[in-house]
Design a protein around this motif. Structure first.
Motif, PDB file in Angstrom:
ATOM      1  N   LEU A 162      70.071  61.198 -45.938  1.00 34.75           N
ATOM      2  CA  LEU A 162      70.136  61.652 -44.544  1.00 34.75           C
ATOM      3  C   LEU A 162      70.889  60.642 -43.689  1.00 34.75           C
ATOM      4  O   LEU A 162      70.709  59.432 -43.844  1.00 34.75           O
ATOM      5  CB  LEU A 162      68.715  61.823 -43.975  1.00 34.75           C
ATOM      6  CG  LEU A 162      67.813  62.857 -44.663  1.00 34.75           C
ATOM      7  CD1 LEU A 162      66.376  62.684 -44.191  1.00 34.75           C
ATOM      8  CD2 LEU A 162      68.301  64.275 -44.395  1.00 34.75           C
ATOM      9  N   SER A 163      71.719  61.154 -42.774  1.00 37.32           N
ATOM     10  CA  SER A 163      72.415  60.254 -41.847  1.00 37.32           C
ATOM     11  C   SER A 163      71.422  59.785 -40.779  1.00 37.32           C
ATOM     12  O   SER A 163      70.346  60.365 -40.600  1.00 37.32           O
ATOM     13  CB  SER A 163      73.585  60.982 -41.185  1.00 37.32           C
ATOM     14  OG  SER A 163      73.103  61.953 -40.274  1.00 37.32           O
ATOM     15  N   ARG A 164      71.815  58.748 -40.073  1.00 42.27           N
ATOM     16  CA  ARG A 164      70.957  58.206 -39.003  1.00 42.27           C
ATOM     17  C   ARG A 164      70.636  59.291 -37.962  1.00 42.27           C
ATOM     18  O   ARG A 164      69.504  59.433 -37.526  1.00 42.27           O
ATOM     19  CB  ARG A 164      71.696  57.030 -38.344  1.00 42.27           C
ATOM     20  CG  ARG A 164      70.985  56.426 -37.160  1.00 42.27           C
ATOM     21  CD  ARG A 164      70.150  55.240 -37.559  1.00 42.27           C
ATOM     22  NE  ARG A 164      69.459  54.686 -36.391  1.00 42.27           N
ATOM     23  CZ  ARG A 164      68.148  54.612 -36.296  1.00 42.27           C
ATOM     24  NH1 ARG A 164      67.377  55.051 -37.270  1.00 42.27           N
ATOM     25  NH2 ARG A 164      67.573  54.078 -35.244  1.00 42.27           N
ATOM     26  N   LYS A 165      71.641  60.060 -37.574  1.00 32.70           N
ATOM     27  CA  LYS A 165      71.420  61.096 -36.555  1.00 32.70           C
ATOM     28  C   LYS A 165      70.531  62.218 -37.091  1.00 32.70           C
ATOM     29  O   LYS A 165      69.726  62.792 -36.360  1.00 32.70           O
ATOM     30  CB  LYS A 165      72.751  61.627 -36.035  1.00 32.70           C
ATOM     31  CG  LYS A 165      73.400  60.648 -35.056  1.00 32.70           C
ATOM     32  CD  LYS A 165      74.503  61.276 -34.280  1.00 32.70           C
ATOM     33  CE  LYS A 165      74.907  60.467 -33.064  1.00 32.70           C
ATOM     34  NZ  LYS A 165      75.011  59.039 -33.273  1.00 32.70           N
ATOM     35  N   GLU A 166      70.667  62.557 -38.378  1.00 31.97           N
ATOM     36  CA  GLU A 166      69.790  63.569 -38.978  1.00 31.97           C
ATOM     37  C   GLU A 166      68.339  63.104 -38.928  1.00 31.97           C
ATOM     38  O   GLU A 166      67.439  63.872 -38.576  1.00 31.97           O
ATOM     39  CB  GLU A 166      70.203  63.846 -40.429  1.00 31.97           C
ATOM     40  CG  GLU A 166      71.433  64.721 -40.550  1.00 31.97           C
ATOM     41  CD  GLU A 166      71.854  64.967 -41.988  1.00 31.97           C
ATOM     42  OE1 GLU A 166      72.335  66.081 -42.279  1.00 31.97           O
ATOM     43  OE2 GLU A 166      71.698  64.052 -42.825  1.00 31.97           O
ATOM     44  N   VAL A 167      68.127  61.825 -39.235  1.00 31.26           N
ATOM     45  CA  VAL A 167      66.769  61.260 -39.186  1.00 31.26           C
ATOM     46  C   VAL A 167      66.226  61.312 -37.762  1.00 31.26           C
ATOM     47  O   VAL A 167      65.075  61.715 -37.526  1.00 31.26           O
ATOM     48  CB  VAL A 167      66.764  59.801 -39.722  1.00 31.26           C
ATOM     49  CG1 VAL A 167      65.464  59.089 -39.380  1.00 31.26           C
ATOM     50  CG2 VAL A 167      66.965  59.790 -41.227  1.00 31.26           C
TER      51      VAL A 167
END
Length: 235
Positions: A162-167
């Protein structure tokens, strides 16, 4: 206020001298202030930008403050609204509060009192938004999200980085489980935008979440788009 990001205020006041004086005093308190002089301009700004507070005069050209307030609440926006009015009867005050205002001050008002109420409303709103954090691991259905490791496992036993923004977006939606989170709040919290891009930005993330976690992405059980309002996670 300290050196943290300035809180943003939309000041809606058609009386030019008062607008100028209030803007100056609010900026001296380290707030970022945008102004509108009529109802349509106010609604346009609310649709395009995120605000921590709206100071809203009732007597406005074209669309009055009561209607502006009502329109904002219909869209499920939870921004605090402080109403200003030359009318001092309790019936006017009750009407303003009924239509969704959080506070109400009559003109002429004490500037120091206004600044205290502004600070109080902004701080209260921040506290409401800082909900209890979810744990590092969160499970729903056959899915497990590991926020710290920035990865997830779905019911098909696939590991998904998961990308930082997805998290950040997953965390925000899960912390507000079963509640609609407005598009404005998401863009401000996750992307930090003051002026917003299109809704497609979030829609693409929601589509990805459905591919990762839903048994049937066309019939989502967990990740929902609520038309013209925002997005919701249900478990």
């Amino acid at each position: 206020m300290n050196a943290k990001k300035k809180a943003s205020i939309l000041l809606v006041e058609d009386e030019e001298n008062l607008q100028e004086a209030l803007k100056l005093n609010l900026e001296l308190e380290n707030y970022e202030v945008s102004c509108a002089s009529d109802g349509p301009a106010a609604l346009k700004k609310v649709d395009q930008e995120y605000f921590d507070l709206i100071i809203l005069d009732i007597m406005l050209p074209e669309i009055d403050g009561i209607s502006v307030c009502e329109n904002i609440r219909i869209k499920n926006m939870q921004v605090p609204i402080l109403m200003l009015s030359a009318k001092s009867t309790s019936a006017d005050r009750v009407m303003g509060l009924k239509k969704g205002a959080d506070d109400y001050m009559t003109k002429p008002f004490n500037l120091e009192e206004l600044l205290l109420r502004v600070e109080k409303l902004i701080n209260k709103n921040k506290q409401l938004q800082e909900k209890t954090n979810v744990e590092d691991l969160y499970q729903f259905g056959g899915n497990v999200i590991n926020f710290r490791a920035q990865e997830a496992k779905n019911g098909r036993d696939e590991t998904i980085p998961l990308s930082r923004k997805e998290v950040m977006l997953l965390k925000l939606l899960i912390e507000n489980k079963n509640e609609v989170v407005s598009r404005e709040r998401i863009l401000q919290a996750v992307w930090g935008y003051q002026v917003f891009p299109t809704t497609r930005t979030i829609d693409n993330f929601i589509l990805n979440f459905r591919k990762y976690f839903e048994a049937d992405s066309r019939e989502p059980r967990y990740f929902h788009s609520v038309r013209s309002v925002g997005y919701k996670f249900t478990d």
